[in-house]
Each structure stands twice: as C-alpha cells, then as structure tokens.
Motif scaffolding. Sequence first.
Motif, PDB file in Angstrom:
ATOM      1  N   ASN A  82     -16.545 -26.931  -7.859  1.00  0.00           N
ATOM      2  CA  ASN A  82     -16.417 -26.875  -9.325  1.00  0.00           C
ATOM      3  C   ASN A  82     -17.727 -26.432  -9.943  1.00  0.00           C
ATOM      4  O   ASN A  82     -18.789 -26.964  -9.607  1.00  0.00           O
ATOM      5  CB  ASN A  82     -16.041 -28.244  -9.890  1.00  0.00           C
ATOM      6  CG  ASN A  82     -14.575 -28.543  -9.687  1.00  0.00           C
ATOM      7  OD1 ASN A  82     -13.776 -27.634  -9.461  1.00  0.00           O
ATOM      8  ND2 ASN A  82     -14.217 -29.813  -9.771  1.00  0.00           N
ATOM      9  N   ILE A  83     -17.635 -25.464 -10.820  1.00  0.00           N
ATOM     10  CA  ILE A  83     -18.847 -24.986 -11.487  1.00  0.00           C
ATOM     11  C   ILE A  83     -18.661 -25.097 -12.993  1.00  0.00           C
ATOM     12  O   ILE A  83     -17.635 -24.659 -13.529  1.00  0.00           O
ATOM     13  CB  ILE A  83     -19.152 -23.528 -11.101  1.00  0.00           C
ATOM     14  CG1 ILE A  83     -19.512 -23.486  -9.609  1.00  0.00           C
ATOM     15  CG2 ILE A  83     -20.287 -22.964 -11.947  1.00  0.00           C
ATOM     16  CD1 ILE A  83     -19.564 -22.113  -9.039  1.00  0.00           C
ATOM     17  N   ILE A  84     -19.605 -25.715 -13.633  1.00  0.00           N
ATOM     18  CA  ILE A  84     -19.567 -25.840 -15.096  1.00  0.00           C
ATOM     19  C   ILE A  84     -20.598 -24.864 -15.654  1.00  0.00           C
ATOM     20  O   ILE A  84     -21.797 -25.011 -15.405  1.00  0.00           O
ATOM     21  CB  ILE A  84     -19.924 -27.279 -15.537  1.00  0.00           C
ATOM     22  CG1 ILE A  84     -18.966 -28.299 -14.920  1.00  0.00           C
ATOM     23  CG2 ILE A  84     -19.947 -27.375 -17.062  1.00  0.00           C
ATOM     24  CD1 ILE A  84     -17.545 -28.216 -15.374  1.00  0.00           C
ATOM     25  N   THR A  85     -20.122 -23.892 -16.378  1.00  0.00           N
ATOM     26  CA  THR A  85     -21.047 -22.897 -16.935  1.00  0.00           C
ATOM     27  C   THR A  85     -20.436 -22.256 -18.167  1.00  0.00           C
ATOM     28  O   THR A  85     -19.226 -22.295 -18.357  1.00  0.00           O
ATOM     29  CB  THR A  85     -21.385 -21.804 -15.892  1.00  0.00           C
ATOM     30  OG1 THR A  85     -22.261 -20.844 -16.499  1.00  0.00           O
ATOM     31  CG2 THR A  85     -20.132 -21.080 -15.422  1.00  0.00           C
ATOM     32  N   SER A  86     -21.280 -21.673 -18.986  1.00  0.00           N
ATOM     33  CA  SER A  86     -20.760 -20.899 -20.112  1.00  0.00           C
ATOM     34  C   SER A  86     -21.033 -19.405 -19.893  1.00  0.00           C
ATOM     35  O   SER A  86     -20.755 -18.586 -20.736  1.00  0.00           O
ATOM     36  CB  SER A  86     -21.416 -21.358 -21.424  1.00  0.00           C
ATOM     37  OG  SER A  86     -22.815 -21.242 -21.335  1.00  0.00           O
ATOM     38  N   LEU A  87     -21.615 -19.109 -18.736  1.00  0.00           N
ATOM     39  CA  LEU A  87     -22.046 -17.733 -18.471  1.00  0.00           C
ATOM     40  C   LEU A  87     -20.983 -16.934 -17.724  1.00  0.00           C
ATOM     41  O   LEU A  87     -20.384 -17.433 -16.777  1.00  0.00           O
ATOM     42  CB  LEU A  87     -23.330 -17.768 -17.627  1.00  0.00           C
ATOM     43  CG  LEU A  87     -23.839 -16.424 -17.102  1.00  0.00           C
ATOM     44  CD1 LEU A  87     -24.502 -15.636 -18.225  1.00  0.00           C
ATOM     45  CD2 LEU A  87     -24.828 -16.629 -15.962  1.00  0.00           C
ATOM     46  N   ASP A  88     -20.740 -15.734 -18.192  1.00  0.00           N
ATOM     47  CA  ASP A  88     -20.034 -14.756 -17.362  1.00  0.00           C
ATOM     48  C   ASP A  88     -20.563 -13.382 -17.714  1.00  0.00           C
ATOM     49  O   ASP A  88     -20.333 -12.879 -18.812  1.00  0.00           O
ATOM     50  CB  ASP A  88     -18.516 -14.835 -17.581  1.00  0.00           C
ATOM     51  CG  ASP A  88     -17.778 -14.384 -16.325  1.00  0.00           C
ATOM     52  OD1 ASP A  88     -18.280 -13.457 -15.653  1.00  0.00           O
ATOM     53  OD2 ASP A  88     -16.733 -14.967 -16.017  1.00  0.00           O
ATOM     54  N   LEU A 103     -12.047 -12.311 -21.888  1.00  0.00           N
ATOM     55  CA  LEU A 103     -10.872 -13.126 -21.560  1.00  0.00           C
ATOM     56  C   LEU A 103     -11.134 -14.595 -21.878  1.00  0.00           C
ATOM     57  O   LEU A 103     -10.291 -15.292 -22.442  1.00  0.00           O
ATOM     58  CB  LEU A 103     -10.536 -12.982 -20.079  1.00  0.00           C
ATOM     59  CG  LEU A 103      -9.681 -11.779 -19.690  1.00  0.00           C
ATOM     60  CD1 LEU A 103      -9.386 -11.821 -18.190  1.00  0.00           C
ATOM     61  CD2 LEU A 103      -8.373 -11.755 -20.500  1.00  0.00           C
ATOM     62  N   HIS A 104     -12.322 -15.048 -21.492  1.00  0.00           N
ATOM     63  CA  HIS A 104     -12.703 -16.437 -21.767  1.00  0.00           C
ATOM     64  C   HIS A 104     -12.655 -16.702 -23.268  1.00  0.00           C
ATOM     65  O   HIS A 104     -12.137 -17.723 -23.728  1.00  0.00           O
ATOM     66  CB  HIS A 104     -14.109 -16.693 -21.211  1.00  0.00           C
ATOM     67  CG  HIS A 104     -14.673 -18.046 -21.527  1.00  0.00           C
ATOM     68  ND1 HIS A 104     -14.017 -19.226 -21.213  1.00  0.00           N
ATOM     69  CD2 HIS A 104     -15.817 -18.414 -22.149  1.00  0.00           C
ATOM     70  CE1 HIS A 104     -14.752 -20.259 -21.611  1.00  0.00           C
ATOM     71  NE2 HIS A 104     -15.842 -19.790 -22.195  1.00  0.00           N
ATOM     72  N   ASN A 105     -13.178 -15.763 -24.050  1.00  0.00           N
ATOM     73  CA  ASN A 105     -13.163 -15.914 -25.505  1.00  0.00           C
ATOM     74  C   ASN A 105     -11.740 -15.933 -26.048  1.00  0.00           C
ATOM     75  O   ASN A 105     -11.427 -16.695 -26.963  1.00  0.00           O
ATOM     76  CB  ASN A 105     -13.971 -14.802 -26.165  1.00  0.00           C
ATOM     77  CG  ASN A 105     -15.407 -15.230 -26.401  1.00  0.00           C
ATOM     78  OD1 ASN A 105     -15.696 -15.901 -27.389  1.00  0.00           O
ATOM     79  ND2 ASN A 105     -16.298 -14.885 -25.494  1.00  0.00           N
ATOM     80  N   ILE A 164     -21.928 -26.528 -24.776  1.00  0.00           N
ATOM     81  CA  ILE A 164     -20.838 -27.462 -24.458  1.00  0.00           C
ATOM     82  C   ILE A 164     -19.492 -26.832 -24.806  1.00  0.00           C
ATOM     83  O   ILE A 164     -18.526 -26.928 -24.045  1.00  0.00           O
ATOM     84  CB  ILE A 164     -21.061 -28.802 -25.205  1.00  0.00           C
ATOM     85  CG1 ILE A 164     -22.215 -29.567 -24.554  1.00  0.00           C
ATOM     86  CG2 ILE A 164     -19.790 -29.645 -25.229  1.00  0.00           C
ATOM     87  CD1 ILE A 164     -22.666 -30.799 -25.320  1.00  0.00           C
ATOM     88  N   ALA A 165     -19.439 -26.161 -25.961  1.00  0.00           N
ATOM     89  CA  ALA A 165     -18.199 -25.502 -26.367  1.00  0.00           C
ATOM     90  C   ALA A 165     -17.882 -24.363 -25.395  1.00  0.00           C
ATOM     91  O   ALA A 165     -16.731 -24.184 -24.984  1.00  0.00           O
ATOM     92  CB  ALA A 165     -18.319 -24.972 -27.791  1.00  0.00           C
ATOM     93  N   GLY A 166     -18.904 -23.612 -25.005  1.00  0.00           N
ATOM     94  CA  GLY A 166     -18.706 -22.488 -24.098  1.00  0.00           C
ATOM     95  C   GLY A 166     -18.239 -22.943 -22.727  1.00  0.00           C
ATOM     96  O   GLY A 166     -17.368 -22.327 -22.117  1.00  0.00           O
ATOM     97  N   ALA A 167     -18.804 -24.055 -22.250  1.00  0.00           N
ATOM     98  CA  ALA A 167     -18.419 -24.561 -20.935  1.00  0.00           C
ATOM     99  C   ALA A 167     -17.170 -25.429 -21.014  1.00  0.00           C
ATOM    100  O   ALA A 167     -16.731 -25.971 -20.009  1.00  0.00           O
ATOM    101  CB  ALA A 167     -19.585 -25.363 -20.339  1.00  0.00           C
TER     102      ALA A 167
END
Lengths: 354, 257, 184
Positions: free
Chosen positions: A208-214, A222-224, A89-92
């Motif tokens: 729209n895509i909900i994911t924590s993966l890259d 960058l996300h981090n 949840i935090a990642g996404a």
Amino acid sequence: MKGNEAFAEAAIRAGADGYFGYPITPQSEVMEYLMAEKPHERTGMVVLQAESEVAAINMVYGGAACGKRVLTSSSSPGISLKQEGISYIAGAELPCVILNVVRGGPGLGTIQPSQSDYFQSTKGGGHGDYRMIVLAPSSVQEMADFARLGFDLAFKYRNPVLVLSDGAIGQMMEKVELDEQRPRFTEEEIIKNTPWATTGKTKDRERNIITSLDLDSAKQELHNHALQAKYKLMQEQETRFEMISCEDADYLIVAYGTSARISQKAVDLLRAEGIRVGLLRPITLFPFPTEIISKLADQVKGILTVEMSAGQMIEDVKLAVGCRVKVEHFGRMGGIIPSPTEVVEAMKTKIIGG
Amino acid sequence: MAEITKEDIRKPENLIYKKTDLLTDKPLSYCPGCGHGTAHRIVMEVLEEMDIQDKTIGIAPVGCSVLAYEFMNIDMQQAAHGRAPALATAVKRLNPDKFVFTYQGDGDLAAIGTAETIHACNRGENIVIIFINNGIYGMTGGQMAPTTLPGMKSSTSPYGRDVHMMGNPLKMTELVAQLPGTIYVTRQAVHTPANVRKTKKAIRKAFENQKLNKGLSFVEIVSNCNSGWKMNPVQANEWMVENMFPFYPLGDIKVND
Amino acid sequence: MTEEIIIAGFGGQGVLSMGKILAYSGVMGNKEVSWMPSYGPEMRGGTANVTVIISDERISSPIINQFDTAIILNQQSMDKFEKSVKPGGLLIYDPNGITHHPQRQDINIYQIEAADEAASMGLTKVFNMVVLGGFLKLKPIIQSEFIRKGLEKSLPKRHHGLIPENEKAIEKGKEIIKSVHQLN
Ligand SMILES: Cc1ncc(C[n+]2csc(CCOP(=O)(O)OP(=O)(O)O)c2C)c(N)n1
Ligand code: SF4
Ligand SMILES: [Mg+2]
C-alpha cells in the motif's frame, strides 16, 4: 461544558486514536482538556503537543495513512499554516477531522470570534482542486455531535472534514448530551475497512502506498476526475441545513454558526413586529445548500446574509439565487459580534426598505 | 540648612538614572515582576549607548512580547509566530549596514521556529537573537513549552511534564553553540541588579560583534513567567533560581573572539 | 420564563465563576442555559464579563445587547452596561469603587455592599456569592437546592468543604441588598 471541551470529549468518545495540536487562542482548551482527561488511560488515545501546526497536520497525515481516527484543532493563523498539509491529505485521500475555532484576521488579527475563514474553508485554502466537507456548528451540542459525524463522513469519503466553528461557540457553555464511548478501531477492523492503509505488507496483498504524487499527467488527470466525482457525490448526499420559520416567510436570513444564533433572535424580534422573516442555516458549508436557497428565492422578497466577515458566504447565496431577488450582506469584522438588534435594523434598511 | 525641595532634586546635575528615550512612555503590558520589561529596557539602553537607534531594525515575535514595538522606540517589524529569524535574515542581507535583532520567546524560538532559528544560526547571519526563556507559553495562558522542565506543571502538562510522553526540554542555546555560524552564545538572567549588569554587557558584546560583521550572537535570558507558573513574582524568581538555573546554567557557552 | 443577565467587573472578582454557578444551577433545575464569557488577555486583571441566559425554552442567541438584569461590579462596567438594561429591568451594583452612580429612571436599581460584607465575614473570596444572593432575592428563578447542586458541580471536589460558607454568603446577600431606585 465549553464548546471546545465538548468537542474534545466527543472526540474521545467517538473512538479517536490520536490528537495532534499546537496551542492558540481561542481553542487551547481542546488540548488542555484532552491532556487533563488522560485519554491514553481511558481509551489508549494518543495526545501530543506538536512543535508547530505544520508538524501537527503532518502527524495527522501519518496517522490517517495508517487508517487511524486522527484529528487536530487550531484557530485561523494556525489553520493557514496547515494548508499545505491539508492539500496533501486531500490529494492522498486520507480521512481526518480538523477543527478551526475561527478568530478575526487577516494576519495575527485578533483573538475574538469571526467567520472570515469561509473562503479558505470552502474553496480550498491550499493548492489544487480539492474540497473538504465543512460542518458549521452553531451550538455546544453541535460541537460535540460534529466531532463524531466528522469522523464518520471522513471515513465514508476518504476525505478531510473541517469543523468550522468560531471563538464564541468554542468559549461558551451550554447544556450538552454526549454519546456513549465508541471503541477505537481494532487492527482487524482497520485492515478490513481501510484496506488502503499502510499497516504492513503481508504476503496476501500488494504493498500500500499513500501519496498525492503522480508524474504521469494522464493518470493525474484521472485522479482529479475521481476526486471531482467524489465531491459531486458529497453534494448529492451530504448537504445539511436547518430551516426556522421559513414556511410563511416574506423575507429570509441566511446565516451559519454564531451568526445563525443571533439571527434567530432577530427573526423573533422581527416577527414580534409582524414582519414575516425566516432563517435558513447551512450546516454544511461545503456542500452548500444551493437547492433549497434557490427554492426559497421564489418565495421571498429579499434575502439578507449575516456573517462575521466582509461578506463571503453571500457569494454562494447569490450564485444560488441568480438575480431573482435582492441579496444583501450584513456583518461585523475584526472580532466584533453583531447584535440581534443590528440584524433587525439591517433587514429593515437593506432589504425591506431598500 | 534649607530644606531640599522636589525642584532641587529634579535639577539636571542631580540626575543619576533616567529611563532611556528608546523606551516609549506607553505603560508596559507585562504582568508585574515579569522579566520581559527589564529585558526590553537593557536592550534599548545598549542601543542608546551605542547611538544606533537610527540604524537598528528590531523584529518582534508572537508571544507576550508581540507588542514589543509598542515599547521599543525604534523601527520594528512584527513577524509571524516563529519566523523572526527569517525576517531578520532578509532585513540584514538587504541592509548590511543596519543593526538587526530578533526578540523571541521560547515557544516562538524553540518550538514553531526551530527551523528558522537553527538555519539562521547555521548560516551565520550577522544578527543578534535575544531569547527569553521562561519555560512556558505565557501569552496563550501557560501551556507547555519545549523548554518546560521535567515534572513541571502547565495547562497542557497538568500532571507535570512526563518526558516519556512529552519529550525532553530543549536546550536551544547549547544546540546553536554547536553550529559554526554562531560567534557568541551566552545564557544570562535579569532577576538581580548584578545579573542585569552582566546581561547588559552580553547584549552590548552581541551588538559590537554585529558591528564588526563577526556572525550571529545569541543571548538567552532565563526569565520568570509568574502568571504562567501560577506564583507571585517573588516566589517565581526563587523557583527560577532553584529549578531553572540548575537545568539552564548561566554563563557564556561559546565566545569566538 | 427567560432571564438574560450580564455580570461585569474586574478579572479577579469571580465574575465568570459567579456566572458559571448560576448556569450550572440552572442546568440542575432543568432549565436551558448559556454562558458566554469575554475572553483573552484582557482577563488578566482587566475587565471581565459574562452573559448568562436561563430559560424554559431553547435559547436562540447566546449573545445579546439588552439585558433583563445587569450585575455591575466596577466603574468601567457601569459606564459600559448601565445603558444596556432593558427598560423596566434590574441593575444591581456594589457601590464600592463606584464614582458615577447609575442615573437611569426607567429601571429598578439596587445596591449590595458585598465587598464590605465579605470582608467582615473574613472571606473575601465569597464576595461573588454575596452578590449572587442579592440577585436571587430579587429574582428567585432557581430554587436553593439547585444552587447547592450547581455549587457542587462547578467547584472542584477539593473545594467542596467551602460550600457551606458559599451558601452562608448567598443568604447574607439576600439580607443586605437594598433598593436605591424603584419603578412604581
Ligand atoms: C501560527 C500560530 N500558532 C499559534 C499561535 C498562538 N500563540 C501565540 S503566542 C504563543 C506562544 C508564546 O510563547 P513564548 O514564545 O514562549 O512567549 P511568551 O509569551 O512566553 O513570552 C502561541 C502558541 C499563533 N499566534 N500563531
Ligand atoms: S504571562 Fe508570563 S511572560 Fe507574559 S507578561 Fe505575564 S509573566 Fe510575563
Ligand atoms: Mg515563553
């Protein structure tokens, strides 16, 4: 009203869309209250007893990803099970409220109150570099207030918010004033306020895509960075605390939740003896009120942290204080609540006399 | 004729029944009339009769029987909620010559532990699963369980279980009978002496199966939870016969000999 | 005014509900209150206790270890809480089932034969209200109109017919409480 019930009622009134939980003492009253209240008739809110905490937190993921106000509640062993889901949840970057009515551990431990989940709550209990805003109520009133505040902060930052309570506050009754009913989000509001939510791709927008993966490490970094910037913003804007009798204090107690209530009585008892003690009560445990504690460290001769644990928050207090004054811990474990007179004694032996 | 004294009665040759030594002397913590106590006793009697105390490892669940290890005088492990079959899998695989069983409630086995249950059954682990189905979460104060009957009240179904909102009761026993890994699947009860005898036979059969490396034996015991059902023990047993048995019929479901 | 009370006895004696009625009555009388129960499986027939604090000011700690008043309804609770009464404080107990009577000389001690009284009224369920009456006689911290409102608030609607009986029990309690040891 019991603390657990106040939280449940306040969640309905905050316009919650869904609750997903699994029974565990000492917080089962949350779901019991919701089921008895029939919120599906009152506001259309969905309440579902899941087959496990793992399922419950993943239901929260699904609901939050649709831009809905969703929450779950549990107690320590169940919160441990939820950690994988919380990390996702935090990642996404999904907003939700999670209530932990803490009991003593480790393992199955005891059903009696404790504060031994501080590390898990504030340092990220699941994997990865993430933080949650952690609100620590110390009264039944705050149990109610933080249900709504939790949602508002969660949506402000697109981040999970943890309400870190304990068995004593969950089970006790006090007077409480409740906010008026706030309407649930409409479909239009969701599309407007949370444009990232999965509401169905229309022609006028990209999917729209909900994911924590890259898988692209550069992008993941960058996300981090973006997440860290968000956490820094929380630190600047959301740090909350209460100061009691600190103006002229020679000594300081730092305590949150139930321990803060007990310590407040200890402050009264010590002041009756002519010893000038103040209490600093962190309301947010992340972000931690580092700055004010650092300031108070210049004023006082010693600091006692009171926690129902082996001493976890004390590490953050020490980081704030450095080596300027003595910082000691006093606490009880295994579900035992320290008494005000024990705190008085600890202050005298560990700080004043020590 | 001389009067019979207590001492006469207590002579070894007059002994007709004795609590098995495989139960400790610790007073049971269960509510009076609860089926858990009887179930504990017959499992331990079977182990005693098979003389396998020294070869048996039991796994206790989370639920009212979380303290089973206080009463069962055998080596036991206490699992996290729902995970007993996972522990048992490893224990048996690492100790194939030992007897391994789990003892689980319906919340433990059929809600949070569904995955562990189904996969242990499907893998055909050579263990015994004892499943106490009382249609409720006893330990946490009477919340709805996956096995709670339609319309039945609990603290999280205060207006009765509405299957449209809360789902249907799960017949775990019929479900695992479908899996090739289970060898013996049966549903029993312990509310009358006759049922106790039948259940004991079933448990014996289950452990005999394990001795012969036949696969997984699954013994459901439909039981009462008078506290959770808010009834006295007599009412609870009557209610069980009238309502639980029609939905959860007793008898063998799968016997692969 | 701040009154810190512990009520302790067996699970089935209505210990928690007596505390609840007291707390709700306090709320009705516009006081600050807290109600802090013991909880868990021990409540199944084992001992139960609740700390009730009623005050004119904001309550600091809902958890305390020294009480102005201890209301004690079984021997285990006597063993545990006799020593927790503040010097000069009050201990009320039902002698029914008590084998070791309180020994302290520095507190006021009263007996109330509430179990017998409730039984002779034919209403064993109002036992806790008889005890409450005895307490209110000695510490009239809440007016009876607020007690009535407290009863209405804490009893489910379907039991509101029983309120007059509860009130009668409270009055009875006020009559039958008797002093055993008095500080001068
Ligand atoms: C991870 C986790 N979630 C929840 C709980 C709380 N809990 C303890 S026992 C129980 C249910 C037990 O019900 P059941 O398995 O039917 O056993 P019974 O008490 O009815 O015999 C629950 C939900 C827990 N201990 N751990
Ligand atoms: S609560 Fe129910 S299952 Fe638990 S011991 Fe009591 S009767 Fe048995
Ligand atoms: Mg059960």
